[in-house]
Motif scaffolding. Structure first.
Motif, PDB file in Angstrom:
ATOM      1  N   ARG A 210      21.345  52.151  24.812  1.00  8.70           N
ATOM      2  CA  ARG A 210      21.534  53.025  23.653  1.00  8.70           C
ATOM      3  C   ARG A 210      22.053  52.239  22.458  1.00  8.70           C
ATOM      4  O   ARG A 210      21.628  52.449  21.323  1.00  8.70           O
ATOM      5  N   GLN A 211      22.963  51.297  22.721  1.00 13.60           N
ATOM      6  CA  GLN A 211      23.504  50.477  21.632  1.00 13.60           C
ATOM      7  C   GLN A 211      22.398  49.613  21.021  1.00 13.60           C
ATOM      8  O   GLN A 211      22.347  49.430  19.807  1.00 13.60           O
ATOM      9  N   MET A 212      21.498  49.104  21.853  1.00 16.09           N
ATOM     10  CA  MET A 212      20.394  48.290  21.344  1.00 16.09           C
ATOM     11  C   MET A 212      19.457  49.150  20.484  1.00 16.09           C
ATOM     12  O   MET A 212      18.931  48.690  19.473  1.00 16.09           O
ATOM     13  N   GLN A 213      19.254  50.387  20.890  1.00 11.36           N
ATOM     14  CA  GLN A 213      18.448  51.297  20.065  1.00 11.36           C
ATOM     15  C   GLN A 213      19.134  51.534  18.720  1.00 11.36           C
ATOM     16  O   GLN A 213      18.481  51.575  17.677  1.00 11.36           O
ATOM     17  N   TYR A 214      20.442  51.687  18.756  1.00  9.30           N
ATOM     18  CA  TYR A 214      21.203  51.888  17.528  1.00  9.30           C
ATOM     19  C   TYR A 214      21.071  50.667  16.614  1.00  9.30           C
ATOM     20  O   TYR A 214      20.870  50.792  15.405  1.00  9.30           O
ATOM     21  N   ILE A 215      21.167  49.481  17.195  1.00  7.61           N
ATOM     22  CA  ILE A 215      21.007  48.248  16.413  1.00  7.61           C
ATOM     23  C   ILE A 215      19.618  48.218  15.786  1.00  7.61           C
ATOM     24  O   ILE A 215      19.464  47.881  14.606  1.00  7.61           O
ATOM     25  N   GLY A 216      18.603  48.601  16.555  1.00  4.16           N
ATOM     26  CA  GLY A 216      17.243  48.660  16.015  1.00  4.16           C
ATOM     27  C   GLY A 216      17.148  49.634  14.846  1.00  4.16           C
ATOM     28  O   GLY A 216      16.484  49.369  13.844  1.00  4.16           O
TER      29      GLY A 216
ATOM     30  N   SER B 170       0.179  54.269  11.597  1.00  5.36           N
ATOM     31  CA  SER B 170       0.036  55.067  12.816  1.00  5.36           C
ATOM     32  C   SER B 170       1.358  55.146  13.570  1.00  5.36           C
ATOM     33  O   SER B 170       2.261  54.322  13.372  1.00  5.36           O
ATOM     34  N   LYS B 171       1.437  56.115  14.436  1.00  2.55           N
ATOM     35  CA  LYS B 171       2.634  56.297  15.234  1.00  2.55           C
ATOM     36  C   LYS B 171       2.836  55.084  16.155  1.00  2.55           C
ATOM     37  O   LYS B 171       3.957  54.622  16.353  1.00  2.55           O
ATOM     38  N   THR B 172       1.758  54.536  16.667  1.00  3.75           N
ATOM     39  CA  THR B 172       1.827  53.357  17.526  1.00  3.75           C
ATOM     40  C   THR B 172       2.387  52.165  16.757  1.00  3.75           C
ATOM     41  O   THR B 172       3.225  51.413  17.261  1.00  3.75           O
ATOM     42  N   ARG B 173       1.911  51.994  15.518  1.00  7.63           N
ATOM     43  CA  ARG B 173       2.383  50.887  14.694  1.00  7.63           C
ATOM     44  C   ARG B 173       3.881  51.014  14.405  1.00  7.63           C
ATOM     45  O   ARG B 173       4.626  50.038  14.447  1.00  7.63           O
ATOM     46  N   LYS B 174       4.313  52.246  14.101  1.00  3.10           N
ATOM     47  CA  LYS B 174       5.731  52.477  13.835  1.00  3.10           C
ATOM     48  C   LYS B 174       6.576  52.138  15.067  1.00  3.10           C
ATOM     49  O   LYS B 174       7.629  51.525  14.960  1.00  3.10           O
ATOM     50  N   LYS B 175       6.074  52.531  16.244  1.00  2.85           N
ATOM     51  CA  LYS B 175       6.804  52.273  17.473  1.00  2.85           C
ATOM     52  C   LYS B 175       6.873  50.770  17.756  1.00  2.85           C
ATOM     53  O   LYS B 175       7.910  50.246  18.154  1.00  2.85           O
ATOM     54  N   LYS B 176       5.777  50.065  17.522  1.00  4.61           N
ATOM     55  CA  LYS B 176       5.771  48.609  17.720  1.00  4.61           C
ATOM     56  C   LYS B 176       6.751  47.929  16.769  1.00  4.61           C
ATOM     57  O   LYS B 176       7.463  47.005  17.160  1.00  4.61           O
ATOM     58  N   ASP B 177       6.778  48.373  15.528  1.00  7.51           N
ATOM     59  CA  ASP B 177       7.717  47.811  14.557  1.00  7.51           C
ATOM     60  C   ASP B 177       9.157  48.068  14.987  1.00  7.51           C
ATOM     61  O   ASP B 177      10.013  47.185  14.886  1.00  7.51           O
ATOM     62  N   MET B 178       9.416  49.281  15.470  1.00  9.29           N
ATOM     63  CA  MET B 178      10.754  49.640  15.914  1.00  9.29           C
ATOM     64  C   MET B 178      11.169  48.774  17.112  1.00  9.29           C
ATOM     65  O   MET B 178      12.285  48.253  17.169  1.00  9.29           O
ATOM     66  N   LEU B 179      10.264  48.576  18.064  1.00  7.79           N
ATOM     67  CA  LEU B 179      10.569  47.756  19.230  1.00  7.79           C
ATOM     68  C   LEU B 179      10.778  46.286  18.844  1.00  7.79           C
ATOM     69  O   LEU B 179      11.608  45.591  19.432  1.00  7.79           O
ATOM     70  N   ALA B 180      10.032  45.807  17.847  1.00  9.67           N
ATOM     71  CA  ALA B 180      10.212  44.438  17.369  1.00  9.67           C
ATOM     72  C   ALA B 180      11.603  44.269  16.763  1.00  9.67           C
ATOM     73  O   ALA B 180      12.265  43.244  16.987  1.00  9.67           O
ATOM     74  N   LEU B 181      12.057  45.266  16.015  1.00  9.37           N
ATOM     75  CA  LEU B 181      13.409  45.219  15.440  1.00  9.37           C
ATOM     76  C   LEU B 181      14.464  45.264  16.553  1.00  9.37           C
ATOM     77  O   LEU B 181      15.484  44.568  16.482  1.00  9.37           O
ATOM     78  N   GLN B 182      14.198  46.055  17.574  1.00  6.36           N
ATOM     79  CA  GLN B 182      15.120  46.142  18.697  1.00  6.36           C
ATOM     80  C   GLN B 182      15.191  44.787  19.425  1.00  6.36           C
ATOM     81  O   GLN B 182      16.268  44.332  19.799  1.00  6.36           O
ATOM     82  N   ASP B 183      14.046  44.135  19.609  1.00  2.00           N
ATOM     83  CA  ASP B 183      14.021  42.810  20.245  1.00  2.00           C
ATOM     84  C   ASP B 183      14.784  41.792  19.406  1.00  2.00           C
ATOM     85  O   ASP B 183      15.476  40.920  19.938  1.00  2.00           O
ATOM     86  N   LEU B 184      14.643  41.902  18.108  1.00  2.93           N
ATOM     87  CA  LEU B 184      15.388  41.025  17.209  1.00  2.93           C
ATOM     88  C   LEU B 184      16.890  41.285  17.365  1.00  2.93           C
ATOM     89  O   LEU B 184      17.697  40.354  17.357  1.00  2.93           O
TER      90      LEU B 184
END
Length: 169
Positions: free
Chosen positions: A63-69, A10-24
């Motif tokens: 923006r840099q954190m998004q790029y890292i994600g 799902s789109k929600t799952r993809k977004k959660k995964d992306m945010l988890a990578l960004q947090d990492l």
């Protein structure tokens, strides 16, 4: 039909995964240079993390954190998570040990039964040295003197506890 796995996510799952990578990625930015060097990150990701450290403006850093994600989507994050968890676990264990030593010191200063209990758990401890330090620390506290013996008592307790495993009670 190559996109079939994406359709099932799902789109929600993809977004959660992306945010988890960004947090990492945020955790990577917070590491010191030595820790970062042991992570064995791909060069583009390493450069992006170093760049994020340099940035001070909120929007540029975001923006840099998004790029890292985004860069982290192309690598396996499991080894990074494992390494960070390992470091965090060691930090927690160390903090817990320090708190336990502080409790021992406070109990020893409060009364003699604690000293007997400590000596039962750590039979290799020098009881005479401990008694002297406890007596001096109590005197320092009562006379509002600098806590020299108080600190020395902590060092001795730490040495005893780290040198010798506790006896089973």
């Amino acid at each position: 039909m190559q996109d079939e796995p994406d359709e099932l996510t799902s789109k929600t799952r993809k977004k959660k995964d992306m945010l988890a990578l960004q947090d990492l990625g945020v955790k990577l930015v917070e590491l010191n240079e030595q820790q970062l060097g042991t992570m064995q990150l791909p060069e583009p990701l390493l450069a992006a993390v170093r760049e994020a450290r340099r940035l001070t403006r909120h929007e540029a850093r975001r923006r840099q954190m998004q790029y890292i994600g985004r860069l982290m989507r192309d690598i396996d994050p499991a080894p990074i998570r494992d390494r960070l968890d390992e470091w965090l676990g060691q930090g927690r264990e160390h903090t817990a040990q320090l708190h336990a030593l502080e409790r021992w010191r406070d109990e020893l200063l409060a009364g003699d039964p604690a000293l007997e209990r400590f000596l039962r758990e750590y039979p290799g401890a020098d009881s005479q040295q401990l008694r002297t330090l406890i007596r001096n620390a109590r005197r320092e506290q009562g006379a509002a003197l600098p806590p020299k013996s108080y600190r020395e008592l902590f060092r001795v307790l730490r040495d005893v506890v780290t040198q010798e495993p506790a006896a089973d009670a």
